[in-house]
Scaffold this motif. Structure first.
Motif, PDB file in Angstrom:
ATOM      1  N   LEU A 242       0.900  -1.142   0.184  1.00 36.63           N
ATOM      2  CA  LEU A 242      -0.061  -0.116   0.029  1.00 36.63           C
ATOM      3  C   LEU A 242       0.869   1.205   0.040  1.00 36.63           C
ATOM      4  CD1 LEU A 242      -2.671   1.582   0.396  1.00 36.63           C
ATOM      5  CD2 LEU A 242      -2.261   1.200   2.900  1.00 36.63           C
ATOM      6  N   THR A 243       0.453   2.092  -0.838  1.00 38.29           N
ATOM      7  CA  THR A 243       1.496   3.428  -1.048  1.00 38.29           C
ATOM      8  C   THR A 243       0.585   4.594  -1.044  1.00 38.29           C
ATOM      9  OG1 THR A 243       2.914   4.601  -2.174  1.00 38.29           O
ATOM     10  CG2 THR A 243       1.779   3.147  -3.524  1.00 38.29           C
ATOM     11  N   ILE A 244       0.481   5.561  -0.288  1.00 38.08           N
ATOM     12  CA  ILE A 244      -0.363   6.697  -0.372  1.00 38.08           C
ATOM     13  C   ILE A 244       0.291   8.020  -0.529  1.00 38.08           C
ATOM     14  CG2 ILE A 244      -2.139   8.171   1.209  1.00 38.08           C
ATOM     15  CD1 ILE A 244      -2.359   5.578   3.001  1.00 38.08           C
ATOM     16  N   ASP A 245      -0.089   8.673  -1.704  1.00 36.31           N
ATOM     17  CA  ASP A 245       0.664   9.884  -1.931  1.00 36.31           C
ATOM     18  C   ASP A 245      -0.243  10.855  -1.637  1.00 36.31           C
ATOM     19  OD1 ASP A 245       1.267  12.264  -3.463  1.00 36.31           O
ATOM     20  OD2 ASP A 245       2.101  11.181  -5.145  1.00 36.31           O
ATOM     21  N   LEU A 246       0.231  11.803  -0.786  1.00 33.46           N
ATOM     22  CA  LEU A 246      -0.959  12.749  -0.158  1.00 33.46           C
ATOM     23  C   LEU A 246      -1.539  13.794  -0.964  1.00 33.46           C
ATOM     24  CD1 LEU A 246       1.383  13.408   2.991  1.00 33.46           C
ATOM     25  CD2 LEU A 246      -0.771  12.213   2.938  1.00 33.46           C
ATOM     26  N   ASP A 247      -1.026  13.685  -2.130  1.00 34.20           N
ATOM     27  CA  ASP A 247      -1.556  14.603  -3.140  1.00 34.20           C
ATOM     28  C   ASP A 247      -3.023  14.219  -3.488  1.00 34.20           C
ATOM     29  OD1 ASP A 247      -1.188  13.002  -5.570  1.00 34.20           O
ATOM     30  OD2 ASP A 247       0.560  14.194  -6.116  1.00 34.20           O
ATOM     31  N   VAL A 248      -3.297  13.084  -3.288  1.00 35.11           N
ATOM     32  CA  VAL A 248      -4.703  12.271  -3.590  1.00 35.11           C
ATOM     33  C   VAL A 248      -5.781  13.213  -2.865  1.00 35.11           C
ATOM     34  CG1 VAL A 248      -4.824  10.770  -1.623  1.00 35.11           C
ATOM     35  CG2 VAL A 248      -5.990  10.275  -3.674  1.00 35.11           C
ATOM     36  N   LEU A 249      -5.378  13.744  -2.009  1.00 32.80           N
ATOM     37  CA  LEU A 249      -6.460  14.531  -1.088  1.00 32.80           C
ATOM     38  C   LEU A 249      -6.396  15.887  -1.630  1.00 32.80           C
ATOM     39  CD1 LEU A 249      -4.797  13.753   2.357  1.00 32.80           C
ATOM     40  CD2 LEU A 249      -7.090  13.219   1.836  1.00 32.80           C
ATOM     41  N   PRO A 250      -7.644  16.878  -1.407  1.00 32.66           N
ATOM     42  CA  PRO A 250      -7.672  18.231  -1.961  1.00 32.66           C
ATOM     43  C   PRO A 250      -6.709  19.061  -1.568  1.00 32.66           C
ATOM     44  CG  PRO A 250      -9.779  17.203  -1.072  1.00 32.66           C
ATOM     45  CD  PRO A 250      -8.682  16.230  -1.009  1.00 32.66           C
ATOM     46  N   ALA A 251      -6.399  20.130  -2.349  1.00 32.91           N
ATOM     47  CA  ALA A 251      -5.402  20.940  -1.856  1.00 32.91           C
ATOM     48  C   ALA A 251      -5.682  21.880  -0.673  1.00 32.91           C
ATOM     49  CB  ALA A 251      -5.067  22.045  -2.866  1.00 32.91           C
ATOM     50  N   SER A 252      -6.949  21.918  -0.555  1.00 33.08           N
ATOM     51  CA  SER A 252      -7.502  22.426   0.852  1.00 33.08           C
ATOM     52  C   SER A 252      -7.234  21.753   1.977  1.00 33.08           C
ATOM     53  CB  SER A 252      -9.089  22.918   0.701  1.00 33.08           C
ATOM     54  OG  SER A 252      -9.698  21.508   0.696  1.00 33.08           O
ATOM     55  N   ALA A 253      -7.078  20.367   2.038  1.00 35.26           N
ATOM     56  CA  ALA A 253      -7.116  19.371   2.960  1.00 35.26           C
ATOM     57  C   ALA A 253      -5.538  19.148   3.211  1.00 35.26           C
ATOM     58  CB  ALA A 253      -7.631  18.135   2.788  1.00 35.26           C
ATOM     59  N   ALA A 254      -4.840  19.111   2.004  1.00 38.37           N
ATOM     60  CA  ALA A 254      -3.269  19.000   2.031  1.00 38.37           C
ATOM     61  C   ALA A 254      -2.631  19.728   1.204  1.00 38.37           C
ATOM     62  CB  ALA A 254      -3.045  17.350   1.405  1.00 38.37           C
ATOM     63  N   PRO A 255      -2.446  21.036   1.661  1.00 42.04           N
ATOM     64  CA  PRO A 255      -1.669  21.898   0.704  1.00 42.04           C
ATOM     65  C   PRO A 255      -0.155  21.631   0.632  1.00 42.04           C
ATOM     66  CG  PRO A 255      -1.975  22.800   2.998  1.00 42.04           C
ATOM     67  CD  PRO A 255      -2.806  21.598   3.013  1.00 42.04           C
ATOM     68  N   GLY A 256       0.372  20.899   1.611  1.00 42.40           N
ATOM     69  CA  GLY A 256       1.918  20.657   1.741  1.00 42.40           C
ATOM     70  C   GLY A 256       2.394  19.433   0.928  1.00 42.40           C
ATOM     71  N   VAL A 257       2.165  19.498  -0.361  1.00 38.95           N
ATOM     72  CA  VAL A 257       2.500  18.471  -1.005  1.00 38.95           C
ATOM     73  C   VAL A 257       3.248  18.909  -2.382  1.00 38.95           C
ATOM     74  CG1 VAL A 257       0.716  16.782  -0.470  1.00 38.95           C
ATOM     75  CG2 VAL A 257       0.186  18.413  -2.403  1.00 38.95           C
ATOM     76  N   SER A 258       3.793  18.037  -3.169  1.00 41.02           N
ATOM     77  CA  SER A 258       4.766  18.475  -4.270  1.00 41.02           C
ATOM     78  C   SER A 258       3.810  18.918  -5.592  1.00 41.02           C
ATOM     79  CB  SER A 258       5.694  17.383  -4.789  1.00 41.02           C
ATOM     80  OG  SER A 258       6.598  17.049  -3.645  1.00 41.02           O
ATOM     81  N   ALA A 259       2.546  18.337  -5.478  1.00 45.26           N
ATOM     82  CA  ALA A 259       1.717  18.719  -6.778  1.00 45.26           C
ATOM     83  C   ALA A 259       0.230  18.814  -6.053  1.00 45.26           C
ATOM     84  CB  ALA A 259       1.832  17.675  -7.477  1.00 45.26           C
ATOM     85  N   PRO A 260      -0.497  19.900  -5.548  1.00 42.09           N
ATOM     86  CA  PRO A 260      -1.539  19.883  -5.020  1.00 42.09           C
ATOM     87  C   PRO A 260      -2.581  19.581  -5.973  1.00 42.09           C
ATOM     88  CG  PRO A 260      -0.443  21.903  -4.619  1.00 42.09           C
ATOM     89  CD  PRO A 260       0.510  21.133  -5.405  1.00 42.09           C
ATOM     90  N   ALA A 261      -3.798  18.876  -5.375  1.00 42.25           N
ATOM     91  CA  ALA A 261      -4.712  18.429  -6.238  1.00 42.25           C
ATOM     92  C   ALA A 261      -5.970  19.554  -6.438  1.00 42.25           C
ATOM     93  CB  ALA A 261      -5.347  17.097  -5.804  1.00 42.25           C
ATOM     94  N   ALA A 262      -6.489  19.940  -7.340  1.00 37.37           N
ATOM     95  CA  ALA A 262      -7.508  21.075  -7.357  1.00 37.37           C
ATOM     96  C   ALA A 262      -8.855  20.118  -7.025  1.00 37.37           C
ATOM     97  CB  ALA A 262      -7.671  21.427  -8.969  1.00 37.37           C
ATOM     98  N   HIS A 263      -9.061  18.761  -7.323  1.00 40.48           N
ATOM     99  CA  HIS A 263     -10.260  18.113  -6.967  1.00 40.48           C
ATOM    100  C   HIS A 263     -10.067  17.133  -5.743  1.00 40.48           C
ATOM    101  CE1 HIS A 263     -13.592  15.525  -6.960  1.00 40.48           C
ATOM    102  NE2 HIS A 263     -14.132  16.245  -8.006  1.00 40.48           N
ATOM    103  N   GLY A 264      -9.428  16.147  -5.906  1.00 38.73           N
ATOM    104  CA  GLY A 264      -8.886  15.242  -4.916  1.00 38.73           C
ATOM    105  C   GLY A 264     -10.208  14.426  -4.212  1.00 38.73           C
ATOM    106  N   VAL A 265      -9.574  13.780  -3.239  1.00 43.20           N
ATOM    107  CA  VAL A 265     -10.517  12.618  -2.681  1.00 43.20           C
ATOM    108  C   VAL A 265     -10.620  12.957  -1.062  1.00 43.20           C
ATOM    109  CG1 VAL A 265     -11.377  10.218  -2.186  1.00 43.20           C
ATOM    110  CG2 VAL A 265     -10.052  10.846  -4.441  1.00 43.20           C
TER     111      VAL A 265
END
Length: 327
Positions: A242-265
């Protein structure tokens, strides 16, 4: 930040053992005398740099430790901290091999490795460690299911052979490894974003029979539909990475990532599915999940450590059930 500084926190002496927190329970890996959880830091963003992303994930492992330190200890398996494997010389392949060797040795000693990243180039090192474990055991062809929560497939082909990969190539590298050894390639990518992957990457995923569930599908189809698809995938494999890339989360929840997600889960959906993965069992009753990692925490862009706290919560969730993982 030294490890001693990372593992500092509140002490509630008036509550006795019931008031213990993780910083009071974690032990140095050199003191590992019985099977437990082995935390391994992968301080690296060389792969992110090669993939033209925002660097800063090198500092991720210690930030996760700091966020973990004050979480309650639930008296499960012992927790050991190996420290960090660092990529300081741009030699990513060497760092990934060192990570792989550390993982396979930890598994030989019957520990459950949880790797703290670092860029998503951690995935190639994590998989190699698991693969080496089964090669060393000489137990035939393993059927390994790779489950990735991620906005990106990370199925790129290395664009420069001299660089041997990046944070965008680990699952291509895994696919090539499996092909070279005539192992089945089982890959599920949950939360992938149509707007963050080219059609070429979707085509490659289709050619490799990847289970791809898009971020919008995670919402429109509902949790139970996604869970059932994931369970069907899990039923086809013997063990899980299992591998979890934190950019799967919305940028509003996880701003501290290398590539923030506009939508996310949303985070509750991610944790709900992770907990379901933790229920998967082999025929002998042992858990299918063997190793896990957290990738792409970039403290440089975090706000009030909220992404680090999410990463820590995910690690804590994995540790909460880890007494079932060791074999």
């Amino acid at each position: 930040m030294t490890l001693d500084k990372a593992w500092e926190g509140r002490i509630d002496e008036e509550d006795g053992d019931a008031g213990r927190r993780l910083h009071q329970a974690v032990q140095d890996a050199d003191n590992a005398k019985e099977p437990g959880i082995m935390l391994i830091g992968f301080a690296c963003d060389e792969g992110v740099s090669r993939n033209k992303g925002r660097v800063g994930a090198y500092a991720g492992p210690d930030k996760i430790r700091k966020a973990l330190a004050n979480l309650p200890w639930q008296e499960h398996m012992p927790v050991y901290d190996y420290g960090n494997i660092c990529c300081d010389d741009h030699d990513l392949a060497k760092a990934q091999k060192q990570l792989a060797d550390t993982i396979s040795e930890a598994m030989r000693q019957k520990h459950t490795p949880i790797i703290l990243g670092g860029g998503h180039e951690v995935a190639w090192g994590s998989f190699q460690g698991l693969a080496n474990h089964y090669i060393q055991k000489n137990c035939g062809t393993p059927s390994i299911g790779v489950i990735n929560f991620d906005a990106h497939f990370d199925l790129r082909t290395p664009y420069n052979e001299s660089l041997h990969g990046s944070s965008g190539t680990p699952f291509s590298q895994i696919a090539e490894f499996c092909k070279s050894r005539q192992w089945p390639f089982h890959y599920a990518c949950l939360g992938v974003s149509r707007s963050s992957n080219t059609q070429a990457l979707f085509n490659r995923a289709s050619a490799l029979s990847v289970l791809a569930i898009e971020d919008v599908e995670m919402i429109t189809e509902g949790r139970t539909v996604v869970r059932d698809k994931l369970r069907s995938f899990i039923n086809q494999v013997d063990v899980i990475y299992l591998t979890i890339d934190l950019d799967v989360l919305p940028a509003s929840a996880a701003p501290g990532v290398s590539a923030p997600a506009a939508h996310g889960v949303d985070y509750p959906t991610i944790e709900w599915l992770v907990r379901d993965i933790l229920k998967a069992r082999c025929e002998d009753g042992t858990h299918k999940l063997r190793i896990a990692d957290i990738a792409e925490l970039n403290p440089r862009f975090d706000i009030d450590d909220q992404t680090a706290r999410i990463a820590a919560r995910l690690v804590w969730t994995l540790m909460e059930k880890a007494e079932h993982l060791a074999k």
